[in-house]
Design a protein around this motif. Structure first.
Motif, PDB file in Angstrom:
ATOM      1  N   ALA A   1      42.590  41.013  45.006  1.00 39.05           N
ATOM      2  CA  ALA A   1      41.798  42.125  44.465  1.00 39.05           C
ATOM      3  C   ALA A   1      42.664  43.371  44.285  1.00 39.05           C
ATOM      4  O   ALA A   1      42.492  44.106  43.306  1.00 39.05           O
ATOM      5  N   ASP A   2      43.601  43.611  45.189  1.00 38.31           N
ATOM      6  CA  ASP A   2      44.481  44.785  45.076  1.00 38.31           C
ATOM      7  C   ASP A   2      45.397  44.689  43.859  1.00 38.31           C
ATOM      8  O   ASP A   2      45.606  45.674  43.154  1.00 38.31           O
ATOM      9  N   VAL A   3      45.934  43.518  43.612  1.00 39.27           N
ATOM     10  CA  VAL A   3      46.812  43.320  42.441  1.00 39.27           C
ATOM     11  C   VAL A   3      45.993  43.480  41.157  1.00 39.27           C
ATOM     12  O   VAL A   3      46.438  44.124  40.199  1.00 39.27           O
ATOM     13  N   ILE A   4      44.798  42.912  41.140  1.00 38.41           N
ATOM     14  CA  ILE A   4      43.919  43.037  39.967  1.00 38.41           C
ATOM     15  C   ILE A   4      43.594  44.505  39.716  1.00 38.41           C
ATOM     16  O   ILE A   4      43.697  44.991  38.582  1.00 38.41           O
ATOM     17  N   ALA A   5      43.225  45.226  40.768  1.00 41.81           N
ATOM     18  CA  ALA A   5      42.878  46.647  40.633  1.00 41.81           C
ATOM     19  C   ALA A   5      44.050  47.454  40.094  1.00 41.81           C
ATOM     20  O   ALA A   5      43.859  48.353  39.262  1.00 41.81           O
ATOM     21  N   SER A   6      45.240  47.141  40.528  1.00 34.99           N
ATOM     22  CA  SER A   6      46.431  47.845  40.040  1.00 34.99           C
ATOM     23  C   SER A   6      46.642  47.606  38.545  1.00 34.99           C
ATOM     24  O   SER A   6      46.933  48.538  37.794  1.00 34.99           O
ATOM     25  N   ARG A   7      46.476  46.358  38.102  1.00 32.04           N
ATOM     26  CA  ARG A   7      46.642  46.040  36.671  1.00 32.04           C
ATOM     27  C   ARG A   7      45.543  46.688  35.839  1.00 32.04           C
ATOM     28  O   ARG A   7      45.800  47.190  34.740  1.00 32.04           O
ATOM     29  N   VAL A   8      44.314  46.702  36.355  1.00 37.68           N
ATOM     30  CA  VAL A   8      43.212  47.342  35.628  1.00 37.68           C
ATOM     31  C   VAL A   8      43.500  48.834  35.489  1.00 37.68           C
ATOM     32  O   VAL A   8      43.272  49.415  34.421  1.00 37.68           O
ATOM     33  N   ALA A   9      44.020  49.457  36.528  1.00 35.65           N
ATOM     34  CA  ALA A   9      44.374  50.887  36.458  1.00 35.65           C
ATOM     35  C   ALA A   9      45.460  51.124  35.412  1.00 35.65           C
ATOM     36  O   ALA A   9      45.385  52.088  34.635  1.00 35.65           O
ATOM     37  N   ASP A  10      46.457  50.237  35.359  1.00 33.89           N
ATOM     38  CA  ASP A  10      47.521  50.353  34.349  1.00 33.89           C
ATOM     39  C   ASP A  10      46.951  50.234  32.937  1.00 33.89           C
ATOM     40  O   ASP A  10      47.298  51.012  32.045  1.00 33.89           O
ATOM     41  N   LEU A  11      46.085  49.236  32.741  1.00 30.49           N
ATOM     42  CA  LEU A  11      45.492  49.022  31.420  1.00 30.49           C
ATOM     43  C   LEU A  11      44.620  50.197  31.008  1.00 30.49           C
ATOM     44  O   LEU A  11      44.685  50.655  29.864  1.00 30.49           O
TER      45      LEU A  11
ATOM     46  N   SER B   1      47.021  43.204  27.833  1.00 29.71           N
ATOM     47  CA  SER B   1      46.747  42.010  28.620  1.00 29.71           C
ATOM     48  C   SER B   1      47.135  42.264  30.068  1.00 29.71           C
ATOM     49  O   SER B   1      48.225  42.761  30.339  1.00 29.71           O
ATOM     50  N   ALA B   2      46.235  41.918  31.002  1.00 30.48           N
ATOM     51  CA  ALA B   2      46.529  42.124  32.421  1.00 30.48           C
ATOM     52  C   ALA B   2      47.522  41.094  32.940  1.00 30.48           C
ATOM     53  O   ALA B   2      48.493  41.443  33.607  1.00 30.48           O
ATOM     54  N   PHE B   3      47.287  39.817  32.633  1.00 26.60           N
ATOM     55  CA  PHE B   3      48.113  38.741  33.170  1.00 26.60           C
ATOM     56  C   PHE B   3      48.306  37.646  32.127  1.00 26.60           C
ATOM     57  O   PHE B   3      47.484  37.498  31.227  1.00 26.60           O
ATOM     58  N   SER B   4      49.370  36.859  32.303  1.00 31.59           N
ATOM     59  CA  SER B   4      49.575  35.639  31.527  1.00 31.59           C
ATOM     60  C   SER B   4      49.053  34.472  32.346  1.00 31.59           C
ATOM     61  O   SER B   4      49.095  34.495  33.579  1.00 31.59           O
ATOM     62  N   LEU B   5      48.565  33.450  31.658  1.00 34.72           N
ATOM     63  CA  LEU B   5      48.023  32.278  32.331  1.00 34.72           C
ATOM     64  C   LEU B   5      48.653  31.027  31.734  1.00 34.72           C
ATOM     65  O   LEU B   5      48.482  30.757  30.540  1.00 34.72           O
TER      66      LEU B   5
ATOM     67  N   PHE C   1      31.624  30.560  41.745  1.00 33.89           N
ATOM     68  CA  PHE C   1      32.837  31.306  42.106  1.00 33.89           C
ATOM     69  C   PHE C   1      32.978  32.661  41.429  1.00 33.89           C
ATOM     70  O   PHE C   1      33.948  33.369  41.670  1.00 33.89           O
ATOM     71  N   ARG C   2      32.042  33.075  40.594  1.00 33.80           N
ATOM     72  CA  ARG C   2      32.140  34.376  39.919  1.00 33.80           C
ATOM     73  C   ARG C   2      32.216  35.529  40.913  1.00 33.80           C
ATOM     74  O   ARG C   2      32.832  36.547  40.649  1.00 33.80           O
ATOM     75  N   GLU C   3      31.570  35.382  42.059  1.00 31.03           N
ATOM     76  CA  GLU C   3      31.440  36.471  43.023  1.00 31.03           C
ATOM     77  C   GLU C   3      32.711  36.741  43.831  1.00 31.03           C
ATOM     78  O   GLU C   3      32.795  37.770  44.517  1.00 31.03           O
ATOM     79  N   LEU C   4      33.688  35.884  43.747  1.00 28.93           N
ATOM     80  CA  LEU C   4      34.910  36.065  44.536  1.00 28.93           C
ATOM     81  C   LEU C   4      35.686  37.284  44.046  1.00 28.93           C
ATOM     82  O   LEU C   4      35.835  37.491  42.846  1.00 28.93           O
ATOM     83  N   LYS C   5      36.194  38.082  44.961  1.00 24.76           N
ATOM     84  CA  LYS C   5      36.896  39.319  44.578  1.00 24.76           C
ATOM     85  C   LYS C   5      38.328  39.056  44.118  1.00 24.76           C
ATOM     86  O   LYS C   5      38.892  39.875  43.396  1.00 24.76           O
ATOM     87  N   ASP C   6      38.912  37.948  44.536  1.00 23.97           N
ATOM     88  CA  ASP C   6      40.263  37.564  44.117  1.00 23.97           C
ATOM     89  C   ASP C   6      40.166  36.515  43.011  1.00 23.97           C
ATOM     90  O   ASP C   6      39.103  35.941  42.786  1.00 23.97           O
ATOM     91  N   ILE C   7      41.285  36.237  42.345  1.00 20.94           N
ATOM     92  CA  ILE C   7      41.332  35.167  41.347  1.00 20.94           C
ATOM     93  C   ILE C   7      42.065  33.992  41.972  1.00 20.94           C
ATOM     94  O   ILE C   7      43.152  34.150  42.528  1.00 20.94           O
ATOM     95  N   TYR C   8      41.443  32.817  41.848  1.00 17.25           N
ATOM     96  CA  TYR C   8      41.954  31.604  42.471  1.00 17.25           C
ATOM     97  C   TYR C   8      42.272  30.551  41.418  1.00 17.25           C
ATOM     98  O   TYR C   8      41.687  30.532  40.335  1.00 17.25           O
TER      99      TYR C   8
END
Length: 178
Positions: A8-18, A136-140, A157-164
């Motif tokens: 969640a912290d990494v996601i939040a950082s990328r969202v802030a950058d975007l 784009s936040a991330f490559s997949l 799994f939508r409710e999970l705060k991290d990406i798995y």
């Protein structure tokens, strides 16, 4: 077994950058129309939109989805869009940009409705998918299937705060099959 791909912290950082980048590029406008294409993008869209400093009108439309590990296509619903954007810019928010065909169709429809600049932002851009996005936040990797942070597998799994991702689940060479 699931393993964390992004916290969640990494996601939040990328969202802030975007959001900072989008605020810089669209900040001079009085209004932006934001179009969220997929249910899986709802967490990303909510987090991103709350960090944008530009007044927005929100719209939600259809796209593709997975059920029983098979990709299905939904028709975009043009009735969810205004008949005209009046020259205002449009920000398209996508969850996972694969081939980009749905976004191309959506951009065409939006352009017909007198949109200003059309910008696409995506949580994930599929490697080798051929689609383009301004942000784009991330490559997949093509072979990975992800859940969490709004992304699902058969509604779970939508409710999970991290990406798995799954240790044993990978995308096959056949489009849309896990």
């Amino acid at each position: 077994m699931m393993k964390i791909m992004y916290t969640a912290d990494v996601i939040a950082s990328r969202v802030a950058d975007l959001s900072a980048s989008i605020n810089k590029s669209l900040g001079g406008h009085k209004l932006v129309h934001t179009v969220v294409t997929m249910n899986g993008g709802f967490c990303f869209a909510a987090d991103l939109c709350r960090q944008l400093t530009i007044p927005q009108v929100m719209h939600f439309t259809g796209g593709s989805y997975f059920s029983n590990n098979v990709k299905h296509e939904m028709k975009l619903n043009p009735e969810t869009l205004p008949t005209t954007f009046g020259g205002a810019p449009v920000l398209i928010i996508e969850d996972i940009l694969d081939s980009g065909e749905g976004v191309r169709q959506l951009k065409s429809e939006i352009a017909k409705r007198q949109a200003g600049a059309i910008t696409t932002v995506t949580l994930f851009k599929r490697v080798g998918g051929g689609a383009e996005a301004e942000h784009s936040a991330f490559s997949l990797p093509r072979e990975l299937f992800v859940v969490g942070y709004g992304l699902d597998m058969d509604g779970r799994f939508r409710e999970l705060k991290d990406i798995y991702t799954f240790d044993t689940t990978v995308m096959t060479g056949q489009t849309g099959v896990c």
